[in-house]
Design a protein around this motif. Structure first.
Motif, PDB file in Angstrom:
ATOM      1  N   ASP A  34      28.376 -11.391 -17.672  1.00  0.00           N
ATOM      2  CA  ASP A  34      29.372 -12.432 -17.406  1.00  0.00           C
ATOM      3  C   ASP A  34      29.463 -12.830 -15.929  1.00  0.00           C
ATOM      4  O   ASP A  34      30.195 -13.744 -15.599  1.00  0.00           O
ATOM      5  CB  ASP A  34      30.760 -11.954 -17.844  1.00  0.00           C
ATOM      6  CG  ASP A  34      30.808 -11.759 -19.356  1.00  0.00           C
ATOM      7  OD1 ASP A  34      30.081 -12.478 -20.059  1.00  0.00           O
ATOM      8  OD2 ASP A  34      31.552 -10.888 -19.803  1.00  0.00           O
ATOM      9  N   VAL A  35      28.775 -12.101 -15.045  1.00  0.00           N
ATOM     10  CA  VAL A  35      28.962 -12.414 -13.633  1.00  0.00           C
ATOM     11  C   VAL A  35      28.387 -13.790 -13.308  1.00  0.00           C
ATOM     12  O   VAL A  35      27.383 -14.216 -13.884  1.00  0.00           O
ATOM     13  CB  VAL A  35      28.370 -11.356 -12.663  1.00  0.00           C
ATOM     14  CG1 VAL A  35      28.908  -9.973 -12.984  1.00  0.00           C
ATOM     15  CG2 VAL A  35      26.871 -11.396 -12.628  1.00  0.00           C
ATOM     16  N   GLY A  36      29.014 -14.493 -12.395  1.00  0.00           N
ATOM     17  CA  GLY A  36      28.547 -15.826 -12.041  1.00  0.00           C
ATOM     18  C   GLY A  36      27.336 -15.798 -11.142  1.00  0.00           C
ATOM     19  O   GLY A  36      26.402 -16.567 -11.311  1.00  0.00           O
ATOM     20  N   LEU A  37      27.337 -14.895 -10.180  1.00  0.00           N
ATOM     21  CA  LEU A  37      26.240 -14.812  -9.227  1.00  0.00           C
ATOM     22  C   LEU A  37      25.698 -13.388  -9.194  1.00  0.00           C
ATOM     23  O   LEU A  37      26.465 -12.435  -9.091  1.00  0.00           O
ATOM     24  CB  LEU A  37      26.716 -15.180  -7.811  1.00  0.00           C
ATOM     25  CG  LEU A  37      27.127 -16.633  -7.583  1.00  0.00           C
ATOM     26  CD1 LEU A  37      27.711 -16.785  -6.181  1.00  0.00           C
ATOM     27  CD2 LEU A  37      25.951 -17.578  -7.765  1.00  0.00           C
ATOM     28  N   ILE A  38      24.373 -13.260  -9.267  1.00  0.00           N
ATOM     29  CA  ILE A  38      23.755 -11.944  -9.176  1.00  0.00           C
ATOM     30  C   ILE A  38      23.915 -11.437  -7.743  1.00  0.00           C
ATOM     31  O   ILE A  38      23.536 -12.137  -6.783  1.00  0.00           O
ATOM     32  CB  ILE A  38      22.255 -12.030  -9.532  1.00  0.00           C
ATOM     33  CG1 ILE A  38      22.083 -12.518 -10.975  1.00  0.00           C
ATOM     34  CG2 ILE A  38      21.587 -10.669  -9.337  1.00  0.00           C
ATOM     35  CD1 ILE A  38      20.674 -13.005 -11.288  1.00  0.00           C
ATOM     36  N   ALA A  39      24.495 -10.246  -7.609  1.00  0.00           N
ATOM     37  CA  ALA A  39      24.749  -9.644  -6.298  1.00  0.00           C
ATOM     38  C   ALA A  39      25.484 -10.627  -5.376  1.00  0.00           C
ATOM     39  O   ALA A  39      25.311 -10.612  -4.163  1.00  0.00           O
ATOM     40  CB  ALA A  39      23.433  -9.160  -5.657  1.00  0.00           C
ATOM     41  N   GLY A  40      26.304 -11.468  -5.977  1.00  0.00           N
ATOM     42  CA  GLY A  40      27.105 -12.405  -5.188  1.00  0.00           C
ATOM     43  C   GLY A  40      26.311 -13.508  -4.533  1.00  0.00           C
ATOM     44  O   GLY A  40      26.834 -14.244  -3.700  1.00  0.00           O
ATOM     45  N   ALA A  41      25.030 -13.659  -4.909  1.00  0.00           N
ATOM     46  CA  ALA A  41      24.179 -14.577  -4.156  1.00  0.00           C
ATOM     47  C   ALA A  41      23.340 -15.531  -5.009  1.00  0.00           C
ATOM     48  O   ALA A  41      23.134 -16.674  -4.628  1.00  0.00           O
ATOM     49  CB  ALA A  41      23.243 -13.778  -3.245  1.00  0.00           C
TER      50      ALA A  41
END
Ligand code: HEC
Length: 118
Positions: free
Chosen positions: A64-71
Protein backbone atom coordinates in the motif's frame (compact mmCIF):
# COMPACT_ATOMS: atom_id res chain seq x y z
CA UNK A 1 13.83 -5.84 -20.85
CA UNK A 2 12.81 -6.49 -17.30
CA UNK A 3 9.92 -4.07 -17.00
CA UNK A 4 8.34 -5.20 -20.26
CA UNK A 5 8.55 -8.83 -19.19
CA UNK A 6 6.84 -8.13 -15.90
CA UNK A 7 4.11 -6.11 -17.53
CA UNK A 8 3.47 -9.04 -19.86
CA UNK A 9 2.94 -11.27 -16.86
CA UNK A 10 0.51 -8.75 -15.41
CA UNK A 11 -1.34 -8.40 -18.69
CA UNK A 12 -2.02 -12.15 -18.84
CA UNK A 13 -3.91 -12.06 -15.57
CA UNK A 14 -7.43 -10.76 -15.11
CA UNK A 15 -8.28 -7.76 -12.91
CA UNK A 16 -9.12 -6.87 -10.04
CA UNK A 17 -5.87 -5.02 -9.48
CA UNK A 18 -2.86 -5.00 -11.73
CA UNK A 19 -0.42 -5.07 -8.86
CA UNK A 20 -1.89 -7.90 -6.80
CA UNK A 21 -2.72 -10.06 -9.82
CA UNK A 22 0.92 -11.00 -10.41
CA UNK A 23 1.17 -14.75 -10.78
CA UNK A 24 1.15 -16.93 -7.71
CA UNK A 25 4.01 -18.95 -9.18
CA UNK A 26 6.18 -15.85 -9.37
CA UNK A 27 5.32 -14.99 -5.78
CA UNK A 28 6.24 -18.49 -4.63
CA UNK A 29 9.59 -18.26 -6.42
CA UNK A 30 10.08 -14.83 -4.89
CA UNK A 31 9.51 -16.22 -1.43
CA UNK A 32 12.26 -18.78 -1.98
CA UNK A 33 14.63 -16.01 -3.12
CA UNK A 34 13.74 -13.92 -0.06
CA UNK A 35 14.54 -16.83 2.22
CA UNK A 36 17.74 -17.66 0.36
CA UNK A 37 19.23 -14.18 0.65
CA UNK A 38 17.68 -13.49 4.08
CA UNK A 39 15.82 -10.25 3.44
CA UNK A 40 14.36 -11.15 6.83
CA UNK A 41 17.66 -10.37 8.51
CA UNK A 42 16.74 -6.72 8.08
CA UNK A 43 12.97 -6.72 7.53
CA UNK A 44 9.88 -8.01 9.25
CA UNK A 45 7.95 -9.56 6.34
CA UNK A 46 4.54 -11.23 6.42
CA UNK A 47 4.88 -14.94 5.65
CA UNK A 48 8.61 -15.00 6.45
CA UNK A 49 8.97 -16.23 10.03
CA UNK A 50 12.69 -16.04 10.43
CA UNK A 51 14.84 -14.14 11.23
CA UNK A 52 12.65 -10.98 11.55
CA UNK A 53 15.42 -8.41 11.68
CA UNK A 54 14.84 -4.74 12.34
CA UNK A 55 17.67 -2.95 10.52
CA UNK A 56 15.26 -2.04 7.70
CA UNK A 57 11.63 -0.95 7.87
CA UNK A 58 8.91 -3.53 8.45
CA UNK A 59 7.39 -4.56 5.13
CA UNK A 60 4.00 -5.30 6.64
CA UNK A 61 1.47 -3.44 4.55
CA UNK A 62 4.16 -2.65 2.01
CA UNK A 63 1.97 -3.05 -1.08
CA UNK A 64 0.00 0.00 0.00
CA UNK A 65 2.93 2.39 0.28
CA UNK A 66 2.90 5.28 -2.17
CA UNK A 67 6.63 5.59 -2.65
CA UNK A 68 9.26 2.87 -2.36
CA UNK A 69 11.70 3.94 0.37
CA UNK A 70 10.02 7.35 0.23
CA UNK A 71 11.52 8.02 -3.18
CA UNK A 72 10.33 5.85 -6.08
CA UNK A 73 6.81 5.41 -7.46
CA UNK A 74 5.55 2.02 -6.30
CA UNK A 75 5.50 0.12 -9.59
CA UNK A 76 6.61 -3.50 -10.20
CA UNK A 77 9.55 -2.33 -12.32
CA UNK A 78 10.79 0.14 -9.73
CA UNK A 79 10.34 -2.37 -6.93
CA UNK A 80 12.29 -5.07 -8.78
CA UNK A 81 15.10 -2.59 -9.47
CA UNK A 82 15.13 -1.40 -5.87
CA UNK A 83 15.25 -4.82 -4.20
CA UNK A 84 18.07 -5.89 -6.48
CA UNK A 85 20.24 -2.79 -6.21
CA UNK A 86 18.79 -0.22 -3.86
CA UNK A 87 21.71 2.24 -3.99
CA UNK A 88 21.46 2.32 -7.81
CA UNK A 89 17.68 2.75 -7.78
CA UNK A 90 17.73 5.32 -4.99
CA UNK A 91 21.07 7.09 -4.59
CA UNK A 92 22.05 7.18 -0.94
CA UNK A 93 19.80 4.28 0.06
CA UNK A 94 21.07 2.44 3.11
CA UNK A 95 19.77 -0.91 1.84
CA UNK A 96 22.65 -2.84 0.23
CA UNK A 97 22.52 -4.34 -3.27
CA UNK A 98 21.32 -7.95 -3.05
CA UNK A 99 22.85 -10.96 -4.87
CA UNK A 100 19.82 -11.77 -7.03
CA UNK A 101 19.19 -11.81 -10.77
CA UNK A 102 16.82 -9.43 -12.55
CA UNK A 103 14.30 -12.29 -12.97
CA UNK A 104 14.56 -13.15 -9.28
CA UNK A 105 13.99 -9.49 -8.42
CA UNK A 106 10.71 -9.57 -10.37
CA UNK A 107 9.64 -12.66 -8.43
CA UNK A 108 10.53 -10.93 -5.17
CA UNK A 109 8.40 -7.96 -6.24
CA UNK A 110 5.50 -10.34 -6.96
CA UNK A 111 5.84 -11.80 -3.47
CA UNK A 112 5.94 -8.36 -1.84
CA UNK A 113 2.78 -7.27 -3.66
CA UNK A 114 0.97 -10.49 -2.83
CA UNK A 115 2.05 -11.10 0.75
CA UNK A 116 -0.84 -9.33 2.44
CA UNK A 117 -3.53 -11.05 0.39
CA UNK A 118 -4.02 -14.27 2.33
C1 HEC B 1 21.29 -5.18 5.40
C2 HEC B 1 19.88 -4.93 5.70
C3 HEC B 1 18.88 -5.16 4.56
C4 HEC B 1 18.69 -6.29 3.79
C5 HEC B 1 19.47 -7.60 3.81
C6 HEC B 1 17.55 -6.00 2.94
N1 HEC B 1 17.09 -4.74 3.18
FE1 HEC B 1 15.44 -3.88 2.32
N2 HEC B 1 15.85 -2.15 3.30
C7 HEC B 1 16.86 -1.95 4.22
C8 HEC B 1 16.89 -0.55 4.61
C9 HEC B 1 17.88 0.06 5.60
C10 HEC B 1 15.84 0.08 3.90
C11 HEC B 1 15.48 1.56 3.88
C12 HEC B 1 16.22 2.07 2.64
C13 HEC B 1 15.93 3.47 2.22
O1 HEC B 1 15.09 4.15 2.84
O2 HEC B 1 16.55 3.90 1.21
C14 HEC B 1 15.19 -0.96 3.10
C15 HEC B 1 14.07 -0.74 2.30
C16 HEC B 1 13.38 -1.74 1.64
C17 HEC B 1 12.15 -1.57 0.95
C18 HEC B 1 11.35 -0.28 0.85
C19 HEC B 1 10.39 -0.25 2.04
C20 HEC B 1 9.43 0.91 2.03
O3 HEC B 1 8.67 1.03 3.02
O4 HEC B 1 9.38 1.68 1.08
C21 HEC B 1 11.80 -2.77 0.42
C22 HEC B 1 10.56 -3.10 -0.39
C23 HEC B 1 12.84 -3.70 0.77
N3 HEC B 1 13.79 -3.05 1.52
C24 HEC B 1 12.85 -5.03 0.41
C25 HEC B 1 13.92 -5.89 0.64
C26 HEC B 1 14.02 -7.22 0.07
C27 HEC B 1 12.98 -7.89 -0.80
C28 HEC B 1 15.22 -7.73 0.50
C29 HEC B 1 15.84 -9.07 0.11
C30 HEC B 1 16.03 -9.26 -1.33
C31 HEC B 1 15.84 -6.74 1.36
N4 HEC B 1 15.02 -5.64 1.40
C32 HEC B 1 17.04 -6.90 2.03
C33 HEC B 1 17.72 -2.92 4.69
C34 HEC B 1 17.87 -4.19 4.16
Amino acid sequence: MAVATLLTVVACKPPPDDRTSLSADAAERGRAVIERVSCGSCHVMPGIDWPQGRAGPSLEGFDDVGLIAGALPNTPGNLAAFVRDAPAAKPGSTMPAMPITAAEAQDVAAYLYGMNDE
